[in-house]
Motif scaffolding. Structure first.
Motif, mmCIF file in Angstrom:
data_model
loop_
_atom_site.group_PDB
_atom_site.id
_atom_site.type_symbol
_atom_site.label_atom_id
_atom_site.label_comp_id
_atom_site.label_asym_id
_atom_site.label_seq_id
_atom_site.Cartn_x
_atom_site.Cartn_y
_atom_site.Cartn_z
ATOM 1 N N ASN A 254 -5.893 18.048 26.565
ATOM 2 C CA ASN A 254 -6.597 18.151 25.282
ATOM 3 C C ASN A 254 -5.622 18.308 24.119
ATOM 4 N N GLY A 255 -4.337 18.105 24.388
ATOM 5 C CA GLY A 255 -3.298 18.432 23.418
ATOM 6 C C GLY A 255 -3.092 17.398 22.330
ATOM 7 N N ALA A 256 -2.154 17.705 21.443
ATOM 8 C CA ALA A 256 -1.932 16.881 20.254
ATOM 9 C C ALA A 256 -1.433 15.479 20.605
ATOM 10 N N LEU A 257 -0.579 15.346 21.641
ATOM 11 C CA LEU A 257 -0.062 14.015 21.967
ATOM 12 C C LEU A 257 -1.174 13.099 22.463
ATOM 13 N N VAL A 258 -2.077 13.636 23.283
ATOM 14 C CA VAL A 258 -3.210 12.829 23.748
ATOM 15 C C VAL A 258 -4.068 12.401 22.557
ATOM 16 N N ARG A 259 -4.235 13.300 21.596
ATOM 17 C CA ARG A 259 -5.005 12.942 20.395
ATOM 18 C C ARG A 259 -4.306 11.839 19.590
ATOM 19 N N VAL A 260 -2.971 11.898 19.530
ATOM 20 C CA VAL A 260 -2.223 10.833 18.853
ATOM 21 C C VAL A 260 -2.399 9.505 19.600
ATOM 22 N N LEU A 261 -2.340 9.555 20.935
ATOM 23 C CA LEU A 261 -2.513 8.347 21.741
ATOM 24 C C LEU A 261 -3.872 7.703 21.481
ATOM 25 N N ILE A 262 -4.916 8.537 21.384
ATOM 26 C CA ILE A 262 -6.268 8.012 21.164
ATOM 27 C C ILE A 262 -6.431 7.541 19.716
ATOM 28 N N HIS A 263 -5.896 8.325 18.780
ATOM 29 C CA HIS A 263 -5.954 7.974 17.357
ATOM 30 C C HIS A 263 -5.370 6.580 17.118
ATOM 31 N N THR A 264 -4.303 6.246 17.858
ATOM 32 C CA THR A 264 -3.611 4.967 17.663
ATOM 33 C C THR A 264 -4.054 3.899 18.659
ATOM 34 N N ASN A 265 -4.938 4.285 19.603
ATOM 35 C CA ASN A 265 -5.409 3.365 20.650
ATOM 36 C C ASN A 265 -4.285 2.918 21.583
ATOM 37 N N VAL A 266 -3.233 3.705 21.673
ATOM 38 C CA VAL A 266 -2.126 3.377 22.574
ATOM 39 C C VAL A 266 -2.534 3.559 24.043
ATOM 40 N N THR A 267 -3.634 4.273 24.269
ATOM 41 C CA THR A 267 -4.100 4.477 25.652
ATOM 42 C C THR A 267 -4.307 3.154 26.380
ATOM 43 N N SER B 215 -4.240 21.473 37.274
ATOM 44 C CA SER B 215 -3.432 21.819 36.098
ATOM 45 C C SER B 215 -4.092 21.247 34.856
ATOM 46 N N PRO B 216 -3.645 21.662 33.658
ATOM 47 C CA PRO B 216 -4.205 21.106 32.424
ATOM 48 C C PRO B 216 -3.449 19.857 31.957
ATOM 49 N N TYR B 217 -2.515 19.385 32.784
ATOM 50 C CA TYR B 217 -1.597 18.339 32.333
ATOM 51 C C TYR B 217 -1.937 16.964 32.885
ATOM 52 N N ILE B 218 -1.549 15.926 32.127
ATOM 53 C CA ILE B 218 -1.559 14.562 32.626
ATOM 54 C C ILE B 218 -0.170 13.974 32.412
ATOM 55 N N ASP C 215 12.920 10.446 34.309
ATOM 56 C CA ASP C 215 12.869 10.807 32.887
ATOM 57 C C ASP C 215 14.074 11.650 32.500
ATOM 58 N N MET C 216 14.656 11.308 31.366
ATOM 59 C CA MET C 216 15.761 12.139 30.869
ATOM 60 C C MET C 216 15.253 13.328 30.056
ATOM 61 N N ILE C 217 14.039 13.230 29.535
ATOM 62 C CA ILE C 217 13.393 14.377 28.863
ATOM 63 C C ILE C 217 12.037 14.553 29.528
ATOM 64 N N PRO C 218 11.995 15.166 30.710
ATOM 65 C CA PRO C 218 10.733 15.235 31.459
ATOM 66 C C PRO C 218 9.748 16.226 30.851
ATOM 67 N N LYS C 219 8.551 15.734 30.524
ATOM 68 C CA LYS C 219 7.532 16.601 29.937
ATOM 69 C C LYS C 219 6.143 16.114 30.346
ATOM 70 N N PHE C 220 5.237 17.072 30.563
ATOM 71 C CA PHE C 220 3.840 16.753 30.833
ATOM 72 C C PHE C 220 3.035 16.842 29.536
ATOM 73 N N MET C 221 1.878 16.176 29.516
ATOM 74 C CA MET C 221 0.996 16.213 28.351
ATOM 75 C C MET C 221 -0.210 17.088 28.613
ATOM 76 N N MET C 222 -0.513 17.975 27.692
ATOM 77 C CA MET C 222 -1.736 18.767 27.774
ATOM 78 C C MET C 222 -2.931 17.822 27.587
#
Length: 448
Positions: free
Chosen positions: A83-96, A222-225, A74-81
């Motif tokens: 319960n965080g906002a990105l996971v909520r966006v993923l579920i909201h859009t069904n991208v999971t 950890s709290p991350y995925i 990854d050129m911008i390495p980041k973990f996802m919380m």
């Protein structure tokens, strides 16, 4: 190209792809273009040959590192919380449904020369070797307050109005030591500086609570995925979503030029002699460099290793936060590690990053405290990149420009920018009140 669109999105970085997906789901007609011939932009994932080409030119990677295609760096390495906002966006859009996730093994903090697991609950506070017995008890009381706190239930507020008192005033009630405040603020609430201490305590408590709830979701260390095969999967997943809802994609479109009318309002984008018309333009800073300002610089080291980061319980994936005060700096330093366990490297290999907001012109010297914690490395690459923020008025020129990615190893600030841009583009708030059990199911499936 001669069609008219509601929105033209330039660049396939993660922020742009999320917005493209969200806007397509909303029923807007979206054209998504990129001057590159690959998805991801600055947030792409590189194989070993691409990594070498970027940093070492025509040199070939050594054979001992394994095959190129097994790497997704990854050129911008980041973990996802979790319960965080990105996971909520993923579920909201069904991208999971396009992605598989795996829990991250560990979350750690650097204190007085050593690495410690971050305690996030009253139970963990009592077990932690990070502090003495009396401090553990004080911290446990603070955690119990946070865990029980409900904004809508005044009985849990202990007579305090968290919208009026500052985080500093709240913390002082528990008489916590400076080092404890340091790791709560920076490793739990994920603040990038100490300005939060003099701001209303509500946001601070919510961030600590989010960390603890995310930690509880998967019962991991950890709290991350993190997605299998790296973050390069995310932009492509949102691009797929946009396409499903009618979005049009064009890669390898050179010299995408935003066209403005006599009033300075964007009306289209020209590439290869053709102009596609639109009402609004969304892009990263590289497409409208005259409408952004430099606000900082990130220094980072990218390392290939044959072992986990020492003192992290042999974690195949983890984050270590080095709070600014521990290093005598103005900004925190972040260690990020993932490995073959997430299918981003061959068996036995680990990818580690050390990143911080640059305060000098010597990234090697500046990153040394973090790099020294990694132990022996097989290969190391150093680089810096400038951070930009928009200076334009979107209402006047119809251009919505994302901010550059910061040096943090989590997505919280990234998603704040996306949600803010979405609201400015559409004039409405993004509803992220979703059932998080879908995220649990996705991660559980990946674990099996």
């Amino acid at each position: 190209m001669d069609e008219e669109y509601d929105v033209i999105v330039l660049g396939t970085g993660l922020k742009e792809c999320i917005l493209s997906g969200l806007l397509s789901v909303d029923g807007l007609k979206v054209l998504h273009m990129d001057k590159n011939d690959y998805y991801g932009g600055e947030s792409s994932s590189l194989n070993l040959n691409q990594l070498w080409k970027r940093f070492r030119g025509d040199e070939q990677p050594p054979e001992k590192l394994g095959t190129s295609k097994e790497y997704n760096v990854d050129m911008i390495p980041k973990f996802m919380m979790a319960n965080g906002a990105l996971v909520r966006v993923l579920i909201h859009t069904n991208v999971t449904k396009y992605l598989n996730f795996k829990a991250v093994d560990g979350s750690f903090v650097y204190n007085k020369g050593k690495i410690y697991k971050v305690p996030a609950t009253d139970v963990e506070a009592l077990k932690s070797s990070l502090m003495g017995l009396f401090e553990k008890r004080r911290l446990r009381k603070f955690f119990i307050f946070v865990q029980d706190f409900e904004e809508s239930n005044p009985k849990t507020h202990e007579g305090m109005d968290l919208n009026k008192i500052t985080a500093r005033e709240l913390i002082s009630k528990y008489e916590l030591e400076d080092d404890t405040i340091d790791f709560i603020g920076h490793a739990l609430a994920l603040q990038i500086d100490d300005a939060y201490l003099d701001q209303p305590a509500m946001a601070f408590v919510k961030r600590v609570k989010l960390y603890a709830e995310s930690l509880a979701r998967f019962q991991a260390g950890s709290p991350y995925i993190y997605p299998m095969y790296g973050l390069g999967e995310l932009p492509q997943a949102f691009a797929r979503l946009s396409a499903v809802y009618g979005g049009t994609y064009m890669l390898n479109k050179p010299q995408c030029k935003v066209e403005f009318d006599a009033n300075g309002k964007a009306y289209g984008v020209t590439s290869e002699g053709e102009t596609a018309k639109c009402k609004k333009v969304v892009c990263d800073p590289s497409y409208l460099s005259e409408k952004v300002k430099k606000v900082g610089k990130v220094a980072r080291a990218i390392c290939i290793m044959s072992h986990p980061i020492p003192d992290t319980n042999d974690s195949h994936s983890c984050q270590v936060i080095l709070p600014q005060k521990q290093l005598g700096r103005k900004s925190d330093m972040y260690l990020f590690c993932c490995s073959y366990a997430h299918n981003v490297a061959p068996n036995g290999k680990y990818i580690a990053f050390v990143a911080t907001e640059a305060e000098t012109d010597d990234p090697q010297a500046e990153l040394k405290p973090g790099v020294d914690l990694l132990g022996p490395v097989d290969e190391i690459f150093y680089e810096t990149y400038d951070r930009f923020e928009p200076t334009n008025c979107p209402d006047a020129d119809g251009c919505f420009i994302s901010s550059s990615y910061d040096g943090t190893t989590h997505f919280e600030s990234t998603v704040v920018d996306v949600i803010s841009m979405y609201s400015k583009i559409t004039g409405k708030a993004l509803d992220l009140s979703v059932d998080l059990s879908a995220a649990s199911a996705a991660a559980a499936a990946a674990e099996e």
